[in-house]
Design a protein around this motif. Structure first.
Motif, PDB file in Angstrom:
ATOM      1  N   GLY A  10       0.815  -1.215   0.000  1.00 19.12           N
ATOM      2  CA  GLY A  10       0.000   0.000   0.000  1.00 19.12           C
ATOM      3  C   GLY A  10       0.845   1.260   0.000  1.00 19.12           C
ATOM      4  O   GLY A  10       0.531   2.233  -0.688  1.00 19.12           O
ATOM      5  N   LEU A  11       1.924   1.238   0.762  1.00 22.09           N
ATOM      6  CA  LEU A  11       2.821   2.394   0.811  1.00 22.09           C
ATOM      7  C   LEU A  11       3.508   2.625  -0.533  1.00 22.09           C
ATOM      8  O   LEU A  11       3.550   3.760  -1.035  1.00 22.09           O
ATOM      9  CB  LEU A  11       3.851   2.205   1.920  1.00 22.09           C
ATOM     10  CG  LEU A  11       4.738   3.403   2.239  1.00 22.09           C
ATOM     11  CD1 LEU A  11       3.890   4.553   2.744  1.00 22.09           C
ATOM     12  CD2 LEU A  11       5.775   3.018   3.268  1.00 22.09           C
ATOM     13  N   GLY A  14       0.961   3.940  -2.988  1.00 24.31           N
ATOM     14  CA  GLY A  14       0.637   5.339  -2.741  1.00 24.31           C
ATOM     15  C   GLY A  14       1.710   6.282  -3.257  1.00 24.31           C
ATOM     16  O   GLY A  14       1.410   7.303  -3.882  1.00 24.31           O
ATOM     17  N   ILE A  15       2.954   5.935  -3.015  1.00 27.81           N
ATOM     18  CA  ILE A  15       4.055   6.783  -3.487  1.00 27.81           C
ATOM     19  C   ILE A  15       4.098   6.809  -5.006  1.00 27.81           C
ATOM     20  O   ILE A  15       4.211   7.875  -5.624  1.00 27.81           O
ATOM     21  CB  ILE A  15       5.396   6.314  -2.888  1.00 27.81           C
ATOM     22  CG1 ILE A  15       5.400   6.558  -1.378  1.00 27.81           C
ATOM     23  CG2 ILE A  15       6.568   7.010  -3.553  1.00 27.81           C
ATOM     24  CD1 ILE A  15       6.537   5.886  -0.640  1.00 27.81           C
ATOM     25  N   SER A  53      -4.509   8.772  -3.825  1.00 29.58           N
ATOM     26  CA  SER A  53      -3.296   8.050  -3.433  1.00 29.58           C
ATOM     27  C   SER A  53      -2.979   8.290  -1.963  1.00 29.58           C
ATOM     28  O   SER A  53      -2.531   7.374  -1.259  1.00 29.58           O
ATOM     29  CB  SER A  53      -2.118   8.474  -4.301  1.00 29.58           C
ATOM     30  OG  SER A  53      -2.321   8.085  -5.625  1.00 29.58           O
ATOM     31  N   VAL A  54      -3.224   9.497  -1.498  1.00 33.68           N
ATOM     32  CA  VAL A  54      -3.036   9.800  -0.072  1.00 33.68           C
ATOM     33  C   VAL A  54      -4.023   8.979   0.763  1.00 33.68           C
ATOM     34  O   VAL A  54      -3.662   8.453   1.820  1.00 33.68           O
ATOM     35  CB  VAL A  54      -3.183  11.315   0.189  1.00 33.68           C
ATOM     36  CG1 VAL A  54      -3.201  11.616   1.670  1.00 33.68           C
ATOM     37  CG2 VAL A  54      -2.060  12.078  -0.501  1.00 33.68           C
ATOM     38  N   ILE A  57      -2.598   5.600   1.073  1.00 34.25           N
ATOM     39  CA  ILE A  57      -1.508   5.568   2.055  1.00 34.25           C
ATOM     40  C   ILE A  57      -2.081   5.540   3.473  1.00 34.25           C
ATOM     41  O   ILE A  57      -1.577   4.826   4.343  1.00 34.25           O
ATOM     42  CB  ILE A  57      -0.549   6.758   1.853  1.00 34.25           C
ATOM     43  CG1 ILE A  57       0.228   6.578   0.549  1.00 34.25           C
ATOM     44  CG2 ILE A  57       0.410   6.895   3.030  1.00 34.25           C
ATOM     45  CD1 ILE A  57       1.090   7.761   0.176  1.00 34.25           C
ATOM     46  N   ALA A  60      -3.126   2.087   4.100  1.00 30.43           N
ATOM     47  CA  ALA A  60      -1.976   1.240   4.401  1.00 30.43           C
ATOM     48  C   ALA A  60      -1.486   1.461   5.830  1.00 30.43           C
ATOM     49  O   ALA A  60      -1.059   0.515   6.498  1.00 30.43           O
ATOM     50  CB  ALA A  60      -0.846   1.508   3.411  1.00 30.43           C
ATOM     51  N   ALA A  61      -1.562   2.698   6.289  1.00 28.11           N
ATOM     52  CA  ALA A  61      -1.082   3.006   7.633  1.00 28.11           C
ATOM     53  C   ALA A  61      -1.979   2.417   8.721  1.00 28.11           C
ATOM     54  O   ALA A  61      -1.487   2.041   9.793  1.00 28.11           O
ATOM     55  CB  ALA A  61      -0.976   4.514   7.820  1.00 28.11           C
ATOM     56  N   MET A  74      -7.874   1.136   0.455  1.00 33.18           N
ATOM     57  CA  MET A  74      -6.959   0.799  -0.640  1.00 33.18           C
ATOM     58  C   MET A  74      -7.709   0.339  -1.889  1.00 33.18           C
ATOM     59  O   MET A  74      -7.327   0.687  -3.008  1.00 33.18           O
ATOM     60  CB  MET A  74      -5.946  -0.246  -0.180  1.00 33.18           C
ATOM     61  CG  MET A  74      -4.921   0.334   0.777  1.00 33.18           C
ATOM     62  SD  MET A  74      -3.526  -0.736   1.075  1.00 33.18           S
ATOM     63  CE  MET A  74      -4.216  -1.881   2.237  1.00 33.18           C
ATOM     64  N   PRO A  92      -0.051   1.513  -9.619  1.00 34.53           N
ATOM     65  CA  PRO A  92      -0.580   1.719  -8.272  1.00 34.53           C
ATOM     66  C   PRO A  92      -1.933   1.038  -8.057  1.00 34.53           C
ATOM     67  O   PRO A  92      -2.193   0.509  -6.975  1.00 34.53           O
ATOM     68  CB  PRO A  92      -0.725   3.235  -8.146  1.00 34.53           C
ATOM     69  CG  PRO A  92       0.109   3.805  -9.202  1.00 34.53           C
ATOM     70  CD  PRO A  92       0.214   2.789 -10.274  1.00 34.53           C
ATOM     71  N   PHE A  96      -2.560  -1.500  -5.063  1.00 36.17           N
ATOM     72  CA  PHE A  96      -3.603  -1.209  -4.075  1.00 36.17           C
ATOM     73  C   PHE A  96      -4.650  -2.321  -4.046  1.00 36.17           C
ATOM     74  O   PHE A  96      -5.108  -2.729  -2.978  1.00 36.17           O
ATOM     75  CB  PHE A  96      -4.306   0.118  -4.382  1.00 36.17           C
ATOM     76  CG  PHE A  96      -3.647   1.325  -3.787  1.00 36.17           C
ATOM     77  CD1 PHE A  96      -3.148   1.328  -2.503  1.00 36.17           C
ATOM     78  CD2 PHE A  96      -3.560   2.500  -4.510  1.00 36.17           C
ATOM     79  CE1 PHE A  96      -2.556   2.453  -1.954  1.00 36.17           C
ATOM     80  CE2 PHE A  96      -2.979   3.631  -3.984  1.00 36.17           C
ATOM     81  CZ  PHE A  96      -2.468   3.608  -2.698  1.00 36.17           C
TER      82      PHE A  96
END
Length: 114
Positions: A10-11, A14-15, A53-54, A57, A60-61, A74, A92, A96
């Motif tokens: 996920g990270l 997102g990036i 995308s944020v 992230i 994912a967090a 996601m 992505p 995701f």
């Protein structure tokens, strides 16, 4: 349960999604400067993809503490991002989507799905 794979995927998604969104903004800006019809739509959709995308992230967090909500974030990021800028968001979106499905499908140690 450790959900390191989902978090890392996920990270990374997102990036990469943010970078893809900025490339869409760049191409949209170039098209606007060349006065191409519909260039503003590309820029706007790219900004939406960056925001999504944020959200991915964030999903994912929080996947380790709130697995269902993180997985949902996601999957939503994958679908909406792909709708916004389609081809630019392919990598992505796949990452995701895989991470979100893994979050829903993997079982806890007690044998119950998340």
């Amino acid at each position: 349960m450790k959900r390191t794979a989902e978090f890392v995927m996920g990270l990374i998604a997102g990036i990469v999604g943010i970078l893809c969104g900025f490339s869409g903004v760049l191409f949209g800006g170039i098209a606007e400067s060349l006065q191409v019809d519909g260039a503003g739509v590309v820029s706007t959709a790219s900004w939406v993809a960056i925001a999504i995308s944020v959200l991915g992230i964030i999903g994912a967090a929080i996947i380790k503490s709130k697995t269902a909500l993180g997985s949902l974030f996601m999957i939503v990021a994958a679908i909406v991002g792909f709708i916004c800028i389609s081809f630019f968001y392919t990598v992505p979106a796949v990452l995701f989507l895989i991470a979100g499905i893994m979050g829903f499908a993997r079982k806890n140690k007690s044998g119950v799905a998340a």
